[in-house]
Design a protein around this motif. Structure first.
Motif, PDB file in Angstrom:
ATOM      1  N   ALA A  97       0.838  -1.206   0.000  1.00 25.19           N
ATOM      2  CA  ALA A  97       0.000   0.000   0.000  1.00 25.19           C
ATOM      3  C   ALA A  97       0.868   1.248   0.000  1.00 25.19           C
ATOM      4  CB  ALA A  97      -0.918   0.008   1.217  1.00 25.19           C
ATOM      5  N   ASP A  98       0.420   2.273  -0.743  1.00 30.81           N
ATOM      6  CA  ASP A  98       1.125   3.552  -0.719  1.00 30.81           C
ATOM      7  C   ASP A  98       0.175   4.662  -0.278  1.00 30.81           C
ATOM      8  OD1 ASP A  98      -0.292   3.776  -3.336  1.00 30.81           O
ATOM      9  OD2 ASP A  98       0.908   5.589  -3.560  1.00 30.81           O
ATOM     10  N   HIS A  99       0.765   5.706   0.290  1.00 34.29           N
ATOM     11  CA  HIS A  99       0.045   6.958   0.541  1.00 34.29           C
ATOM     12  C   HIS A  99       0.997   8.069   0.134  1.00 34.29           C
ATOM     13  CE1 HIS A  99      -2.468   9.722   3.385  1.00 34.29           C
ATOM     14  NE2 HIS A  99      -2.455  10.131   2.139  1.00 34.29           N
ATOM     15  N   THR A 100       0.795   8.565  -1.076  1.00 31.55           N
ATOM     16  CA  THR A 100       1.754   9.476  -1.689  1.00 31.55           C
ATOM     17  C   THR A 100       1.033  10.688  -2.256  1.00 31.55           C
ATOM     18  OG1 THR A 100       1.589   7.977  -3.590  1.00 31.55           O
ATOM     19  CG2 THR A 100       3.549   7.791  -2.219  1.00 31.55           C
ATOM     20  N   GLN A 101       1.475  11.868  -1.834  1.00 32.21           N
ATOM     21  CA  GLN A 101       0.854  13.109  -2.283  1.00 32.21           C
ATOM     22  C   GLN A 101       1.925  14.126  -2.644  1.00 32.21           C
ATOM     23  OE1 GLN A 101      -2.414  14.670   0.037  1.00 32.21           O
ATOM     24  NE2 GLN A 101      -2.747  12.712   1.078  1.00 32.21           N
ATOM     25  N   LEU A 102       1.620  14.958  -3.612  1.00 30.41           N
ATOM     26  CA  LEU A 102       2.506  16.063  -3.977  1.00 30.41           C
ATOM     27  C   LEU A 102       2.014  17.295  -3.224  1.00 30.41           C
ATOM     28  CD1 LEU A 102       4.860  17.117  -5.629  1.00 30.41           C
ATOM     29  CD2 LEU A 102       3.277  17.500  -7.544  1.00 30.41           C
ATOM     30  N   LEU A 103       2.644  17.551  -2.077  1.00 31.13           N
ATOM     31  CA  LEU A 103       2.226  18.636  -1.196  1.00 31.13           C
ATOM     32  C   LEU A 103       3.210  19.809  -1.296  1.00 31.13           C
ATOM     33  CD1 LEU A 103       1.207  16.434   1.866  1.00 31.13           C
ATOM     34  CD2 LEU A 103      -0.275  17.383   0.084  1.00 31.13           C
ATOM     35  N   SER A 104       2.921  20.852  -0.592  1.00 29.86           N
ATOM     36  CA  SER A 104       3.707  22.084  -0.679  1.00 29.86           C
ATOM     37  C   SER A 104       5.179  21.848  -0.328  1.00 29.86           C
ATOM     38  CB  SER A 104       3.128  23.129   0.270  1.00 29.86           C
ATOM     39  OG  SER A 104       3.968  24.273   0.325  1.00 29.86           O
ATOM     40  N   ASP A 105       6.080  22.541  -1.050  1.00 30.03           N
ATOM     41  CA  ASP A 105       7.498  22.491  -0.688  1.00 30.03           C
ATOM     42  C   ASP A 105       7.920  23.741   0.081  1.00 30.03           C
ATOM     43  OD1 ASP A 105       7.441  24.360  -2.684  1.00 30.03           O
ATOM     44  OD2 ASP A 105       8.865  23.335  -4.015  1.00 30.03           O
ATOM     45  N   ASP A 106       6.953  24.564   0.480  1.00 26.70           N
ATOM     46  CA  ASP A 106       7.224  25.748   1.307  1.00 26.70           C
ATOM     47  C   ASP A 106       7.783  25.281   2.655  1.00 26.70           C
ATOM     48  OD1 ASP A 106       7.232  27.988   2.899  1.00 26.70           O
ATOM     49  OD2 ASP A 106       5.116  28.488   2.590  1.00 26.70           O
ATOM     50  N   PRO A 107       8.993  25.718   3.028  1.00 25.23           N
ATOM     51  CA  PRO A 107       9.587  25.271   4.292  1.00 25.23           C
ATOM     52  C   PRO A 107       8.721  25.573   5.514  1.00 25.23           C
ATOM     53  CG  PRO A 107      11.218  26.411   2.954  1.00 25.23           C
ATOM     54  CD  PRO A 107       9.889  26.617   2.286  1.00 25.23           C
ATOM     55  N   ALA A 108       7.891  26.614   5.422  1.00 29.62           N
ATOM     56  CA  ALA A 108       7.052  26.990   6.564  1.00 29.62           C
ATOM     57  C   ALA A 108       5.757  26.181   6.634  1.00 29.62           C
ATOM     58  CB  ALA A 108       6.718  28.478   6.500  1.00 29.62           C
ATOM     59  N   HIS A 109       5.421  25.457   5.556  1.00 30.17           N
ATOM     60  CA  HIS A 109       4.201  24.661   5.542  1.00 30.17           C
ATOM     61  C   HIS A 109       4.287  23.565   6.602  1.00 30.17           C
ATOM     62  CE1 HIS A 109       1.096  21.842   4.126  1.00 30.17           C
ATOM     63  NE2 HIS A 109       0.588  22.856   3.442  1.00 30.17           N
ATOM     64  N   ARG A 110       3.162  23.256   7.223  1.00 28.05           N
ATOM     65  CA  ARG A 110       3.108  22.267   8.312  1.00 28.05           C
ATOM     66  C   ARG A 110       3.754  20.943   7.925  1.00 28.05           C
ATOM     67  NH1 ARG A 110      -0.008  18.083   9.489  1.00 28.05           N
ATOM     68  NH2 ARG A 110      -1.324  18.423   7.663  1.00 28.05           N
ATOM     69  N   ILE A 111       3.578  20.507   6.690  1.00 29.85           N
ATOM     70  CA  ILE A 111       4.084  19.195   6.277  1.00 29.85           C
ATOM     71  C   ILE A 111       5.608  19.154   6.261  1.00 29.85           C
ATOM     72  CG2 ILE A 111       4.148  19.599   3.778  1.00 29.85           C
ATOM     73  CD1 ILE A 111       2.872  16.377   5.484  1.00 29.85           C
ATOM     74  N   ASN A 112       6.244  20.338   6.193  1.00 29.18           N
ATOM     75  CA  ASN A 112       7.707  20.412   6.126  1.00 29.18           C
ATOM     76  C   ASN A 112       8.353  20.930   7.404  1.00 29.18           C
ATOM     77  OD1 ASN A 112       7.612  19.659   3.329  1.00 29.18           O
ATOM     78  ND2 ASN A 112       6.980  21.750   2.868  1.00 29.18           N
ATOM     79  N   ALA A 113       7.542  21.243   8.407  1.00 30.75           N
ATOM     80  CA  ALA A 113       8.045  21.860   9.637  1.00 30.75           C
ATOM     81  C   ALA A 113       8.167  20.811  10.748  1.00 30.75           C
ATOM     82  CB  ALA A 113       7.112  22.991  10.078  1.00 30.75           C
ATOM     83  N   LEU A 114       9.390  20.491  11.111  1.00 30.28           N
ATOM     84  CA  LEU A 114       9.606  19.466  12.138  1.00 30.28           C
ATOM     85  C   LEU A 114       8.973  19.847  13.472  1.00 30.28           C
ATOM     86  CD1 LEU A 114      13.225  17.978  11.881  1.00 30.28           C
ATOM     87  CD2 LEU A 114      11.026  16.846  11.519  1.00 30.28           C
ATOM     88  N   GLU A 115       8.987  21.149  13.781  1.00 28.61           N
ATOM     89  CA  GLU A 115       8.413  21.581  15.065  1.00 28.61           C
ATOM     90  C   GLU A 115       6.904  21.374  15.116  1.00 28.61           C
ATOM     91  OE1 GLU A 115       8.566  25.289  12.433  1.00 28.61           O
ATOM     92  OE2 GLU A 115       9.804  23.508  12.821  1.00 28.61           O
ATOM     93  N   LEU A 116       6.274  21.166  13.947  1.00 23.33           N
ATOM     94  CA  LEU A 116       4.839  20.866  13.899  1.00 23.33           C
ATOM     95  C   LEU A 116       4.580  19.376  13.637  1.00 23.33           C
ATOM     96  CD1 LEU A 116       3.551  23.966  11.883  1.00 23.33           C
ATOM     97  CD2 LEU A 116       3.495  23.596  14.358  1.00 23.33           C
ATOM     98  N   GLY A 117       5.627  18.566  13.780  1.00 23.81           N
ATOM     99  CA  GLY A 117       5.479  17.135  13.529  1.00 23.81           C
ATOM    100  C   GLY A 117       5.362  16.811  12.052  1.00 23.81           C
ATOM    101  N   GLY A 118       5.840  17.742  11.202  1.00 26.67           N
ATOM    102  CA  GLY A 118       5.713  17.573   9.764  1.00 26.67           C
ATOM    103  C   GLY A 118       6.518  16.402   9.237  1.00 26.67           C
ATOM    104  N   GLY A 119       6.184  15.995   8.023  1.00 28.60           N
ATOM    105  CA  GLY A 119       6.843  14.875   7.390  1.00 28.60           C
ATOM    106  C   GLY A 119       5.845  13.839   6.915  1.00 28.60           C
TER     107      GLY A 119
END
Length: 327
Positions: free
Chosen positions: A151-173
């Motif tokens: 099974a995969d779960h793959t999305q093309l999400l924002s590459d903005d460093p401040a976006h939640r998905i990229n911010a480690l302090e927000l549990g991003g990743g």
């Protein structure tokens, strides 16, 4: 019919909008919303016609007209929000991933048990009708001996460093946001893995961009999962048995279609989901049913299993070298 509980929504982000919409589409009572600002709470309440709007999470959990709290903050704030609600005597449904690590998950489970309250992970895909049918098919032996899940779960999400998905302090990743879906599915089918092997790629912010994990089980069974926030994939899944397989279509963890195909290529069954909304209300039905029965743990996803799944995520993070701020 189970008596409706009065729901309080803690935080007002995108997932809170989706969940609230599904609740209201399906006849649930959304009584209150709480945000860190009164303005945000008022706007959310106006959008959904919610009677009570609170300018703090503390005020929300103290609302005497609320029975159960849905926690939808970013991952690192899940434990704090759920703790607030439990201390206030409210049942809690916590967005997945449940917490950022197993220690936080265990502490929430212990607090809920001490308070005599229900705490449940909002792993909403577990409760969908097509997943229930898949479990029935497997239990009936239609697939023969169950061998593997891919099974995969793959999305093309924002590459903005401040976006939640990229911010480690927000549990991003990719792992906590996306990987939890196929990993929880593997636990649903096979239980606790005997071995875990993981590898990952990373964003410049240090957040994980892609995570592959192979779970090994007794008897040679295995689950292969891949999650990524920087590539759009098929988001499909295949469950393989010795006699037949189940092919789950895009998007496998939402209401969708699947086929059961015998080893000789014969199609044995096709299932099509008919769900009002996104299907997030089925987990709320489970909460209300469990509370009405006086049950303090889930049946489709017991709290002990949620805690153990967080342990699997911790082990994956150990192998790929992923640490969140404050750990």
């Amino acid at each position: 019919m189970t008596e409706r509980l009065r729901w309080g929504i803690l935080a007002t982000g995108g997932i809170a909008h989706a969940f609230t919409n599904d609740l209201q589409l399906n006849g649930f009572t959304v009584q209150a919303v709480g945000s860190r600002s009164q303005e945000a709470a008022d706007a959310f309440a106006a959008e959904f016609g919610i009677p009570n709007a609170h300018g703090s999470y503390e005020a929300l959990v103290a609302d005497p007209e609320v029975d159960v709290i849905y926690v939808s903050t970013p991952h690192p704030m899940h434990a704090a929000g759920a703790t607030l609600a439990l201390e206030a005597g409210k049942h809690v449904l916590v967005e997945k991933a449940f917490t950022v690590n197993v220690a936080e998950a265990r502490a929430l489970a212990e607090l809920a048990a001490a308070k005599g309250l229900l705490v449940l992970e909002a792993m909403w895909s577990r409760y969908l009708p097509h997943m229930a049918r898949i479990r029935e098919i497997i239990a009936a032996g239609t697939l023969g001996e169950l061998r593997s899940l891919v099974a995969d779960h793959t999305q093309l999400l924002s590459d903005d460093p401040a976006h939640r998905i990229n911010a480690l302090e927000l549990g991003g990743g990719a792992l906590l946001d996306l990987g939890i879906y196929p990993i929880s599915f593997a636990w649903d089918l096979f239980g606790a893995p005997r071995t875990i092997q993981a590898t990952a790629t990373f964003k410049p912010t240090g957040a994980d961009a892609g995570v592959a994990a192979v779970f090994g089980y007794d008897g040679g069974r295995m689950a292969v999962t891949f999650s990524a926030s920087d590539t759009q994939g098929p988001n499909s899944a295949v469950v393989l048995g010795t006699e037949a397989r189940i092919e789950i279509d895009h998007i496998w963890y939402t209401p969708t279609t699947f086929r059961v195909i015998a080893a000789d290529g014969t199609q044995l069954e096709e299932y099509r989901s008919e769900v009002k909304g996104r299907g997030m209300h089925f987990q709320a039905e489970a909460v209300e049913r469990l509370v009405a029965a006086g049950t303090l743990t889930g049946d489709l996803l017991p709290i002990d299993e949620t805690v153990a799944i967080m342990g699997s995520l911790d082990e994956i993070r150990r192998q790929i070298g992923l640490v969140y701020p404050g750990e």
